[in-house]
Design a protein around this motif. Structure first.
Motif, PDB file in Angstrom:
ATOM      1  N   ASP A  41      -0.678  10.833  -3.727  1.00  0.00           N
ATOM      2  CA  ASP A  41       0.483  10.016  -4.063  1.00  0.00           C
ATOM      3  C   ASP A  41       0.905   9.183  -2.855  1.00  0.00           C
ATOM      4  OD1 ASP A  41       3.556  11.979  -3.714  1.00  0.00           O
ATOM      5  OD2 ASP A  41       1.822  11.807  -2.383  1.00  0.00           O
ATOM      6  N   TRP A  42       1.941   8.360  -3.031  1.00  0.00           N
ATOM      7  CA  TRP A  42       2.339   7.410  -1.995  1.00  0.00           C
ATOM      8  C   TRP A  42       2.739   8.107  -0.699  1.00  0.00           C
ATOM      9  CZ3 TRP A  42       7.133   7.580   0.267  1.00  0.00           C
ATOM     10  CH2 TRP A  42       8.069   8.405  -0.359  1.00  0.00           C
ATOM     11  N   SER A  43       3.313   9.308  -0.818  1.00  0.00           N
ATOM     12  CA  SER A  43       3.806  10.007   0.362  1.00  0.00           C
ATOM     13  C   SER A  43       2.739  10.816   1.079  1.00  0.00           C
ATOM     14  CB  SER A  43       4.944  10.936  -0.040  1.00  0.00           C
ATOM     15  OG  SER A  43       4.439  12.027  -0.788  1.00  0.00           O
ATOM     16  N   GLY A  44       1.658  11.097   0.376  1.00  0.00           N
ATOM     17  CA  GLY A  44       0.635  11.968   0.931  1.00  0.00           C
ATOM     18  C   GLY A  44       0.888  13.437   0.693  1.00  0.00           C
ATOM     19  N   HIS A  45       1.974  13.755   0.014  1.00  0.00           N
ATOM     20  CA  HIS A  45       2.350  15.148  -0.168  1.00  0.00           C
ATOM     21  C   HIS A  45       1.807  15.758  -1.463  1.00  0.00           C
ATOM     22  CE1 HIS A  45       5.967  14.295   2.655  1.00  0.00           C
ATOM     23  NE2 HIS A  45       4.885  14.624   3.329  1.00  0.00           N
ATOM     24  N   SER A  46       1.476  14.929  -2.425  1.00  0.00           N
ATOM     25  CA  SER A  46       0.925  15.420  -3.685  1.00  0.00           C
ATOM     26  C   SER A  46      -0.516  14.960  -3.813  1.00  0.00           C
ATOM     27  CB  SER A  46       1.744  14.922  -4.876  1.00  0.00           C
ATOM     28  OG  SER A  46       3.028  15.480  -4.870  1.00  0.00           O
ATOM     29  N   ILE A  47      -1.408  15.916  -4.059  1.00  0.00           N
ATOM     30  CA  ILE A  47      -2.841  15.660  -4.069  1.00  0.00           C
ATOM     31  C   ILE A  47      -3.478  16.444  -5.211  1.00  0.00           C
ATOM     32  CG2 ILE A  47      -4.987  16.156  -2.803  1.00  0.00           C
ATOM     33  CD1 ILE A  47      -3.432  15.562  -0.226  1.00  0.00           C
ATOM     34  N   PHE A  72       0.819  -1.215   0.000  1.00  0.00           N
ATOM     35  CA  PHE A  72       0.000   0.000   0.000  1.00  0.00           C
ATOM     36  C   PHE A  72       0.845   1.253   0.000  1.00  0.00           C
ATOM     37  CE2 PHE A  72      -3.684   2.519   0.814  1.00  0.00           C
ATOM     38  CZ  PHE A  72      -3.274   3.508   1.674  1.00  0.00           C
ATOM     39  N   ARG A  73       1.924   1.240   0.764  1.00  0.00           N
ATOM     40  CA  ARG A  73       2.705   2.468   0.945  1.00  0.00           C
ATOM     41  C   ARG A  73       3.329   2.959  -0.367  1.00  0.00           C
ATOM     42  NH1 ARG A  73       5.663  -1.770   2.641  1.00  0.00           N
ATOM     43  NH2 ARG A  73       7.804  -1.987   1.854  1.00  0.00           N
ATOM     44  N   THR A  74       3.369   2.113  -1.383  1.00  0.00           N
ATOM     45  CA  THR A  74       3.959   2.517  -2.663  1.00  0.00           C
ATOM     46  C   THR A  74       2.917   2.935  -3.693  1.00  0.00           C
ATOM     47  OG1 THR A  74       3.909   0.327  -3.686  1.00  0.00           O
ATOM     48  CG2 THR A  74       5.813   0.850  -2.303  1.00  0.00           C
ATOM     49  N   TYR A  75       1.638   2.746  -3.385  1.00  0.00           N
ATOM     50  CA  TYR A  75       0.585   2.985  -4.370  1.00  0.00           C
ATOM     51  C   TYR A  75       0.091   4.422  -4.366  1.00  0.00           C
ATOM     52  CZ  TYR A  75       0.092  -2.138  -4.424  1.00  0.00           C
ATOM     53  OH  TYR A  75       0.304  -3.485  -4.522  1.00  0.00           O
ATOM     54  N   THR A  76      -0.241   4.902  -5.531  1.00  0.00           N
ATOM     55  CA  THR A  76      -1.069   6.089  -5.661  1.00  0.00           C
ATOM     56  C   THR A  76      -2.512   5.650  -5.444  1.00  0.00           C
ATOM     57  OG1 THR A  76       0.433   7.113  -7.255  1.00  0.00           O
ATOM     58  CG2 THR A  76      -1.857   7.880  -7.248  1.00  0.00           C
ATOM     59  N   ILE A  79      -8.641  14.428   0.845  1.00  0.00           N
ATOM     60  CA  ILE A  79      -8.112  13.075   0.779  1.00  0.00           C
ATOM     61  C   ILE A  79      -6.859  12.999   1.645  1.00  0.00           C
ATOM     62  CG2 ILE A  79      -6.734  13.515  -1.295  1.00  0.00           C
ATOM     63  CD1 ILE A  79      -7.346  10.631  -2.191  1.00  0.00           C
ATOM     64  N   SER A  80      -6.693  11.877   2.330  1.00  0.00           N
ATOM     65  CA  SER A  80      -5.506  11.672   3.158  1.00  0.00           C
ATOM     66  C   SER A  80      -5.236  10.177   3.236  1.00  0.00           C
ATOM     67  CB  SER A  80      -5.698  12.260   4.553  1.00  0.00           C
ATOM     68  OG  SER A  80      -6.772  11.622   5.230  1.00  0.00           O
ATOM     69  N   ARG A  81      -4.082   9.824   3.770  1.00  0.00           N
ATOM     70  CA  ARG A  81      -3.739   8.414   3.895  1.00  0.00           C
ATOM     71  C   ARG A  81      -2.902   8.179   5.138  1.00  0.00           C
ATOM     72  NH1 ARG A  81      -0.875   6.775  -1.374  1.00  0.00           N
ATOM     73  NH2 ARG A  81      -0.565   4.760  -0.304  1.00  0.00           N
ATOM     74  N   ASP A  82      -2.988   6.949   5.637  1.00  0.00           N
ATOM     75  CA  ASP A  82      -2.171   6.500   6.758  1.00  0.00           C
ATOM     76  C   ASP A  82      -1.503   5.208   6.308  1.00  0.00           C
ATOM     77  OD1 ASP A  82      -1.090   5.451   9.088  1.00  0.00           O
ATOM     78  OD2 ASP A  82      -2.738   6.133  10.333  1.00  0.00           O
ATOM     79  N   ASN A  83      -0.255   5.299   5.926  1.00  0.00           N
ATOM     80  CA  ASN A  83       0.437   4.118   5.396  1.00  0.00           C
ATOM     81  C   ASN A  83       0.672   3.058   6.470  1.00  0.00           C
ATOM     82  OD1 ASN A  83       0.468   5.154   2.813  1.00  0.00           O
ATOM     83  ND2 ASN A  83       2.564   5.937   2.952  1.00  0.00           N
ATOM     84  N   ALA A  84       0.714   3.459   7.714  1.00  0.00           N
ATOM     85  CA  ALA A  84       0.874   2.484   8.791  1.00  0.00           C
ATOM     86  C   ALA A  84      -0.377   1.625   8.953  1.00  0.00           C
ATOM     87  CB  ALA A  84       1.192   3.200  10.096  1.00  0.00           C
ATOM     88  N   LYS A  85      -1.514   2.179   8.558  1.00  0.00           N
ATOM     89  CA  LYS A  85      -2.790   1.457   8.665  1.00  0.00           C
ATOM     90  C   LYS A  85      -3.288   0.956   7.315  1.00  0.00           C
ATOM     91  CE  LYS A  85      -4.363   3.959  12.764  1.00  0.00           C
ATOM     92  NZ  LYS A  85      -5.436   4.802  13.358  1.00  0.00           N
TER      93      LYS A  85
END
Length: 124
Positions: free
Chosen positions: A52-58, A29-33, A70-76
């Motif tokens: 994007d994968w980092s959460g920095h580009s939206i 998941f952490r690598t996916y857009t 939109i946001s993401r939690d790569n740990a979850k």
């Protein structure tokens, strides 16, 4: 095989808020857009937001800009869509999608994995 499961949809009055979640399993998941799309009755599926994968580009569709986040939690292994100031025209099935390549894609065909979707209904 990547599996995506959405949750958080429901019925809300105009002006209200909902938070959608999309939990991923079976991949990196952490690598996916990650993107959110929606499809209203009788209409084609349309782009809503992508991160994007980092959460920095939206990127957002013009129709939701300033109202949705939109946001993401790569740990979850989860991506979220916070929807505020909802309008009746936001009524649709909302689906999350994963893209294994980089780039803030907005076309359906650029995504590799899809969830089943969650219904959002906004009453006037």
């Amino acid at each position: 095989q990547v599996q995506l499961v959405e949750s958080g949809g429901g019925l809300v009055q105009a002006g209200g808020s909902l938070r959608l979640s999309c939990a991923a399993s079976g991949g990196t998941f952490r690598t996916y857009t990650m993107g959110w799309f929606r499809q209203a009755p009788g209409k084609e599926r349309e782009f809503v937001a992508v991160i994007d994968w980092s959460g920095h580009s939206i990127r957002y569709a013009d129709s939701v800009k300033g109202r949705f986040t939109i946001s993401r939690d790569n740990a979850k292994n989860t991506v979220y869509l916070q929807m505020n100031s909802l309008k009746p025209e936001d009524t649709a099935v909302y689906t999350c999608a994963a893209r294994v390549n980089s780039g803030l894609a907005v076309e359906n065909r650029e995504y590799h994995y899809w969830g089943q979707g969650t219904q959002v209904t906004v009453s006037s």
